[in-house]
Design a protein around this motif. Structure first.
Motif, PDB file in Angstrom:
ATOM      1  N   LYS A   1      14.068 -24.036  17.316  1.00 47.34           N
ATOM      2  CA  LYS A   1      14.564 -24.376  18.651  1.00 47.34           C
ATOM      3  C   LYS A   1      13.540 -25.251  19.360  1.00 47.34           C
ATOM      4  CE  LYS A   1      16.246 -22.449  23.016  1.00 47.34           C
ATOM      5  NZ  LYS A   1      16.505 -21.213  23.792  1.00 47.34           N
ATOM      6  N   LEU A   2      14.000 -26.379  19.863  1.00 44.32           N
ATOM      7  CA  LEU A   2      13.163 -27.293  20.629  1.00 44.32           C
ATOM      8  C   LEU A   2      13.609 -27.255  22.081  1.00 44.32           C
ATOM      9  CD1 LEU A   2      13.521 -30.344  18.231  1.00 44.32           C
ATOM     10  CD2 LEU A   2      11.716 -28.632  18.180  1.00 44.32           C
ATOM     11  N   GLY A   3      12.681 -27.465  22.987  1.00 44.08           N
ATOM     12  CA  GLY A   3      13.119 -27.524  24.375  1.00 44.08           C
ATOM     13  C   GLY A   3      12.024 -27.238  25.350  1.00 44.08           C
ATOM     14  N   ASN A   4      12.415 -27.282  26.626  1.00 41.26           N
ATOM     15  CA  ASN A   4      11.457 -27.066  27.712  1.00 41.26           C
ATOM     16  C   ASN A   4      11.087 -25.602  27.820  1.00 41.26           C
ATOM     17  OD1 ASN A   4      11.624 -29.756  28.535  1.00 41.26           O
ATOM     18  ND2 ASN A   4      13.472 -29.334  29.724  1.00 41.26           N
ATOM     19  N   ASN A   5       9.840 -25.332  28.195  1.00 46.19           N
ATOM     20  CA  ASN A   5       9.467 -24.010  28.668  1.00 46.19           C
ATOM     21  C   ASN A   5       8.603 -24.223  29.886  1.00 46.19           C
ATOM     22  OD1 ASN A   5       6.623 -24.246  27.872  1.00 46.19           O
ATOM     23  ND2 ASN A   5       7.401 -24.124  25.779  1.00 46.19           N
ATOM     24  N   LYS A   6       8.236 -23.163  30.553  1.00 42.72           N
ATOM     25  CA  LYS A   6       7.577 -23.334  31.844  1.00 42.72           C
ATOM     26  C   LYS A   6       6.209 -23.981  31.730  1.00 42.72           C
ATOM     27  CE  LYS A   6       6.254 -18.438  31.704  1.00 42.72           C
ATOM     28  NZ  LYS A   6       6.473 -17.143  32.356  1.00 42.72           N
ATOM     29  N   ASN A   7       5.634 -24.050  30.527  1.00 43.91           N
ATOM     30  CA  ASN A   7       4.356 -24.742  30.374  1.00 43.91           C
ATOM     31  C   ASN A   7       4.524 -26.133  29.774  1.00 43.91           C
ATOM     32  OD1 ASN A   7       2.705 -22.724  31.386  1.00 43.91           O
ATOM     33  ND2 ASN A   7       2.656 -21.646  29.432  1.00 43.91           N
ATOM     34  N   ASP A   8       5.802 -26.567  29.575  1.00 42.93           N
ATOM     35  CA  ASP A   8       6.061 -27.871  28.982  1.00 42.93           C
ATOM     36  C   ASP A   8       6.318 -28.874  30.083  1.00 42.93           C
ATOM     37  OD1 ASP A   8       6.762 -30.023  27.546  1.00 42.93           O
ATOM     38  OD2 ASP A   8       8.573 -29.151  26.659  1.00 42.93           O
ATOM     39  N   LEU A   9       5.348 -29.727  30.345  1.00 51.03           N
ATOM     40  CA  LEU A   9       5.439 -30.673  31.452  1.00 51.03           C
ATOM     41  C   LEU A   9       5.666 -32.085  30.942  1.00 51.03           C
ATOM     42  CD1 LEU A   9       2.379 -29.317  33.436  1.00 51.03           C
ATOM     43  CD2 LEU A   9       4.728 -28.510  33.482  1.00 51.03           C
ATOM     44  N   THR A  10       6.363 -32.209  29.808  1.00 52.34           N
ATOM     45  CA  THR A  10       6.513 -33.523  29.204  1.00 52.34           C
ATOM     46  C   THR A  10       7.414 -34.452  30.005  1.00 52.34           C
ATOM     47  OG1 THR A  10       8.328 -32.690  27.846  1.00 52.34           O
ATOM     48  CG2 THR A  10       6.121 -32.655  26.883  1.00 52.34           C
ATOM     49  N   GLY A  11       8.121 -33.968  30.987  1.00 49.68           N
ATOM     50  CA  GLY A  11       8.988 -34.850  31.754  1.00 49.68           C
ATOM     51  C   GLY A  11       8.953 -34.529  33.229  1.00 49.68           C
TER      52      GLY A  11
ATOM     53  N   ALA B   1      23.817 -32.264  19.581  1.00 50.75           N
ATOM     54  CA  ALA B   1      24.351 -31.595  20.774  1.00 50.75           C
ATOM     55  C   ALA B   1      23.570 -30.346  21.158  1.00 50.75           C
ATOM     56  CB  ALA B   1      25.820 -31.237  20.544  1.00 50.75           C
ATOM     57  N   HIS B   2      22.525 -30.020  20.408  1.00 46.40           N
ATOM     58  CA  HIS B   2      21.743 -28.809  20.668  1.00 46.40           C
ATOM     59  C   HIS B   2      20.260 -29.115  20.445  1.00 46.40           C
ATOM     60  CE1 HIS B   2      25.460 -26.370  20.511  1.00 46.40           C
ATOM     61  NE2 HIS B   2      25.804 -27.193  19.537  1.00 46.40           N
ATOM     62  N   PRO B   3      19.357 -28.390  21.118  1.00 48.43           N
ATOM     63  CA  PRO B   3      17.913 -28.617  20.910  1.00 48.43           C
ATOM     64  C   PRO B   3      17.422 -27.918  19.651  1.00 48.43           C
ATOM     65  CG  PRO B   3      18.225 -26.901  22.556  1.00 48.43           C
ATOM     66  CD  PRO B   3      19.612 -27.411  22.199  1.00 48.43           C
ATOM     67  N   LEU B   4      17.937 -28.351  18.496  1.00 49.62           N
ATOM     68  CA  LEU B   4      17.646 -27.683  17.235  1.00 49.62           C
ATOM     69  C   LEU B   4      17.145 -28.674  16.189  1.00 49.62           C
ATOM     70  CD1 LEU B   4      20.832 -25.407  16.921  1.00 49.62           C
ATOM     71  CD2 LEU B   4      18.571 -24.732  17.778  1.00 49.62           C
ATOM     72  N   LEU B   5      16.275 -28.175  15.328  1.00 51.81           N
ATOM     73  CA  LEU B   5      15.765 -28.910  14.181  1.00 51.81           C
ATOM     74  C   LEU B   5      15.906 -28.012  12.956  1.00 51.81           C
ATOM     75  CD1 LEU B   5      14.018 -31.187  12.768  1.00 51.81           C
ATOM     76  CD2 LEU B   5      12.014 -29.829  13.434  1.00 51.81           C
ATOM     77  N   ALA B   6      16.419 -28.572  11.859  1.00 51.34           N
ATOM     78  CA  ALA B   6      16.534 -27.813  10.611  1.00 51.34           C
ATOM     79  C   ALA B   6      15.659 -28.459   9.548  1.00 51.34           C
ATOM     80  CB  ALA B   6      17.983 -27.778  10.139  1.00 51.34           C
TER      81      ALA B   6
END
Length: 449
Positions: free
Chosen positions: A283-293, A266-271
């Motif tokens: 923390k995983l997720g989009n940032n302004k330079n992440d154009l994966t989608g 339920a969260h963009p997390l990896l342990a």
């Protein structure tokens, strides 16, 4: 793509396992304890640590249907814990009293599998709190276990290197030699494929081991039988691969020389857990330079994450109330921002529109600069989840799935497809991710031209 946001150093010995629920992170260790933390502030809950095992704890996992945590130990026990108060709900003792190395809930949480050092595997009926079935492998200790998304297949991995597939009655479906020096971990992807006739279902699974390798498997359940085939080997590691896990959506596979790894659902997390006694949360997720989608495919959460990264946190609640997703974001106008979203500040409205325009320009530049092999032949857009069809070409997963749902021909050759199996193109995806992580290099090249 991943940012370290928290490190736990509360255990006194090696961390063996970690697991997420929607609200908690649980970790267990050779120090005999299980610790539980909340995800909203990463604080340990009042009833933690959980102490009920008399020897080191090897594995822990959450039920997906109720607030229950399971743990297993060298003491031969698998314990069910209440996540409401930390009390023990039930204790399952391995029939042979052998050390229990791994435990895993089925997707429905009807069953809990436990695998032991003597090779025995038990399927427990959780609602009835009793044994359902048991069996054993021919050789080695059981150290890994995973259920397929449907819950009708469970795969165990042993220290002698074998993977064994079982049905829900613990009948052995197939046994395969997987890793020469022993299996360390295995995990199913949530992605499944059913052929057009509806008589075969394909599951994707990864395994890793002491031989420094990861193997990718396709498990096929036919109306007349079952088959488990190795479809590829990843050899990028230079040390034993002790843990691997698919993300909840099946889009990512993580592996490493760590004792444990787990994605949150339920969260963009990896342990990740380690022999250095610590647990790291990423923390995983989009940032302004992440154009994966494609922005049009962004969820409402993706849009709010983008707003926060662009310094527009003050309007996140307005976007949430109005359920603005990626497609709606690209179509926002001054009038919509003022009249529908009730953003009265002209400066903020102009900033939002300027950032949207920058986003469009960046994405357009990325597509125009992208090598041809990164573009899906169907959508002509940069791929996010490339898969290989039976015609040998790579496509965006959602695009080819939509295509083959209507016809069984190749989009490239127009010839009939040999089968409808889609295999993740891991090599292409890794190259794509490396390219996306350094977009400025491509923009600079374009400007010089």
């Amino acid at each position: 793509m991943a940012e370290l946001i928290h490190t736990f150093a509360d255990h006194g010995d090696d961390v063996n396992s970690c697991a997420f629920s929607d609200t908690f992170l649980a970790t267990c260790s050779l120090d005999k304890a299980i610790r539980v933390y909340t995800l909203n502030d990463f604080k340990e809950v009042p009833f933690s640590p959980l102490r009920g095992h008399t020897y080191g704890v090897h594995c822990c996992c959450f039920s997906s249907k109720s607030p229950i945590l399971a743990s297993c130990s060298t003491d031969g026990k698998t314990i069910l814990w209440s996540m409401d108060n930390g009390q023990i709900l039930a204790t399952f003792r391995q029939p042979t009293d052998s050390p229990v190395r791994v435990c895993r809930f089925s997707p429905s949480s009807l069953y809990l599998a436990s695998g032991a050092a003597d090779g025995t595997v038990v399927l427990w009926n959780v609602p009835l709190l009793k044994m359902h079935r048991s069996s054993s492998v021919k050789d080695g200790s059981l150290v890994a276990c995973t259920f397929c998304p449907r819950g009708n297949i469970v795969v165990t991995g042993s220290s002698c290197g074998d993977l064994t597939a079982w049905d829900e009655n613990m009948r052995c479906l197939q046994e395969k030699k997987a890793h020469d020096l022993g299996v360390a971990c295995c995990d199913f992807s949530s992605q499944t494929v059913t052929n057009a006739e509806g008589d075969a279902e394909y599951f994707q699974m990864a395994s890793c081991g002491q031989d420094n390798e990861i193997r990718l498997w396709v498990l096929s359940w036919f109306s007349l039988g079952f088959e488990m085939i190795c479809k590829g080997t990843l050899s990028g590691h230079s040390a034993p691969v002790l843990a691997c896990a698919f993300s909840n959506d099946g889009q990512l596979l993580v592996s490493g020389y760590v004792t444990a790894c787990a994605f949150a659902s339920a969260h963009p997390l990896l342990a990740t857990g380690s022999m250095d006694k610590t647990v790291c949360v990423w923390k995983l997720g989009n940032n302004k330079n992440d154009l994966t989608g494609n922005v049009e495919h962004w969820s409402e959460d993706d849009v709010r994450t983008w707003l926060s990264e662009e310094g527009l946190s003050e309007v996140e609640h307005l976007f949430k109330v109005n359920n603005i997703d990626g497609k709606e974001l690209l179509n926002l106008t001054k009038d919509v921002l003022l009249q529908d979203l009730k953003i009265e500040s002209l400066g903020i409205r102009n900033k939002i529109l300027r950032k949207i325009e920058e986003l469009k320009n960046t994405l357009n530049s990325a597509v125009s600069d992208a090598p041809g092999e990164f573009l899906c032949p169907i959508t002509c857009e940069v791929m996010k989840d490339p898969v290989i069809a039976s015609d040998g070409y790579s496509y965006e997963r959602t695009a080819i799935e939509s295509w083959i749902s209507a016809k069984r021909t190749s989009p490239m050759t127009n010839l009939p497809l040999e089968n409808l199996l889609l295999t993740p193109n891991r090599t292409l995806k890794m190259a794509l991710m490396r390219w996306l992580e350094t977009p400025m290099l491509f923009h600079e090249k374009r400007l010089k031209q």
